[in-house]
Motif scaffolding. Sequence first.
Motif, short mmCIF file in Angstrom:
data_model
loop_
_atom_site.label_atom_id
_atom_site.label_comp_id
_atom_site.label_asym_id
_atom_site.label_seq_id
_atom_site.Cartn_x
_atom_site.Cartn_y
_atom_site.Cartn_z
N VAL A 151 25.22 30.36 44.97
CA VAL A 151 26.02 31.37 44.27
C VAL A 151 25.62 31.33 42.79
CG1 VAL A 151 28.33 32.17 43.65
CG2 VAL A 151 27.96 31.03 45.85
N GLU A 152 25.50 32.50 42.20
CA GLU A 152 25.19 32.57 40.77
C GLU A 152 25.96 33.72 40.14
OE1 GLU A 152 21.33 33.01 37.75
OE2 GLU A 152 21.04 32.63 39.89
N ASP A 153 26.74 33.40 39.11
CA ASP A 153 27.50 34.39 38.33
C ASP A 153 28.29 35.35 39.23
OD1 ASP A 153 26.71 33.32 35.93
OD2 ASP A 153 24.97 34.64 35.74
N ALA A 154 29.20 34.78 39.99
CA ALA A 154 30.03 35.58 40.89
C ALA A 154 31.46 35.65 40.36
CB ALA A 154 30.04 34.98 42.29
N TYR A 155 32.03 36.87 40.39
CA TYR A 155 33.39 37.08 39.93
C TYR A 155 33.93 38.33 40.61
CZ TYR A 155 37.37 38.05 36.85
OH TYR A 155 38.63 38.29 36.36
N LEU A 156 35.19 38.29 41.04
CA LEU A 156 35.82 39.44 41.69
C LEU A 156 36.70 40.17 40.68
CD1 LEU A 156 36.93 38.02 45.16
CD2 LEU A 156 34.81 39.22 44.57
N TYR A 157 36.39 41.42 40.47
CA TYR A 157 37.16 42.22 39.52
C TYR A 157 38.38 42.86 40.16
CZ TYR A 157 33.53 41.61 36.02
OH TYR A 157 32.67 41.06 35.11
N ASP A 158 38.41 42.97 41.47
CA ASP A 158 39.57 43.50 42.18
C ASP A 158 40.06 42.45 43.16
OD1 ASP A 158 39.97 46.36 41.30
OD2 ASP A 158 37.85 46.41 41.86
N ARG A 159 41.29 42.01 42.94
CA ARG A 159 41.86 40.96 43.78
C ARG A 159 43.31 41.33 44.11
NH1 ARG A 159 40.10 38.56 39.28
NH2 ARG A 159 42.21 37.87 38.72
N PRO A 160 43.81 40.91 45.26
CA PRO A 160 45.21 41.20 45.61
C PRO A 160 46.16 40.34 44.79
CG PRO A 160 44.19 39.83 47.29
CD PRO A 160 43.09 40.21 46.34
N ALA A 161 47.27 40.92 44.42
CA ALA A 161 48.26 40.20 43.61
C ALA A 161 48.82 38.99 44.35
CB ALA A 161 49.40 41.15 43.21
N GLN A 162 48.99 39.12 45.67
CA GLN A 162 49.60 38.05 46.45
C GLN A 162 48.58 37.18 47.17
OE1 GLN A 162 52.86 37.54 46.16
NE2 GLN A 162 52.91 39.31 44.80
N GLY A 163 47.31 37.46 47.02
CA GLY A 163 46.29 36.67 47.70
C GLY A 163 46.15 37.04 49.17
#
Length: 320
Positions: A151-163
């Motif tokens: 994995v390299e430079d991974a980030y989620l910009y849309d995520r659920p509030a409750q997981g």
Amino acid sequence: MTLFGFHCSQEQIAPSQLLADVKHAEQAGFDAAMSSDHFMPWSENQGHSGFTLSWLGAALAQTTFPIGSVCAPGQRYHPALIAQATATLGEMFPERYWVALGAGQNMNEHVTADKWLPLEQRRDRLEEAVDIIRRLHQGEWISRHSGYVEVEDAYLYDRPAQGVPLLATCITPESARRAAGWAEGMITLNQPGGAHRDTLKAYRDAGGRGSAFLQVHLSWADTYKQAVETARHQWSANVFGPPLDQDLATPAHFDTAAGEVSAETVLDAVWTSAEPDQHVEWLSAAAEDFDAVYIHHVGQHQKPFIDTFGEKVLPQLKGT
């Protein structure tokens, strides 16, 4: 109160028909649904393998009840992409989606042409994948990760509030004990002699938290003969335990192995009866130990099953 859900078998039914079936199941009184995730079916007799993650978006959009799915991150699926896919479903359909993660089976994973790892390494890879998924779901930027997956430079910009709950798929007590260290719940399936209860006990004894779900394979038809024929035609290739069910590569391999399977072996794995009351008895007993029971009629034509269970089985199970 135990929920009674409808199992969506991607390997047996075309995705368009399965979408109609899951909508019908909700209307008939099922409380929830869950979906398998296959690249290939177990048998040529089954003959389907729709892409589950695409199908889930449509199914969740056209129903109102919860729908979960199984998934094997690490080989066919990169865990960062599974993190993104499951987060998107969770963001769009809050508190209606869960995913149960497992170490995978060669029949689905071999298509990448990567080496099929020994069991312990697959379990190590799964735990690594779970860690990546959870960190991304929690909003962490993963600048670099090296291991079974990169994995390299991974980030989620849309995520659920409750997981999104990350459950474990557990078939054996050994797998359940190991999963207890990371899972937020577990799902297993009915096994001969009630061995699924041993799996659940192992999970709880090891400190496993969260809900416990059971998937039940059953066969119902207007006559017992028809129910038996359906079970044998559709599920003879599905009765093998580890390592065979994990290591065989194609439907042809499973069909060859199934040639030696007796009717008794199939009926040990598939609760088979033409009597709705018998299914009520079996499912009521299963519900004593599990928070949800997902009912899988192993036939390919679901409407008669859905109608009959909606009228004669679910009301009894729910005490109405």
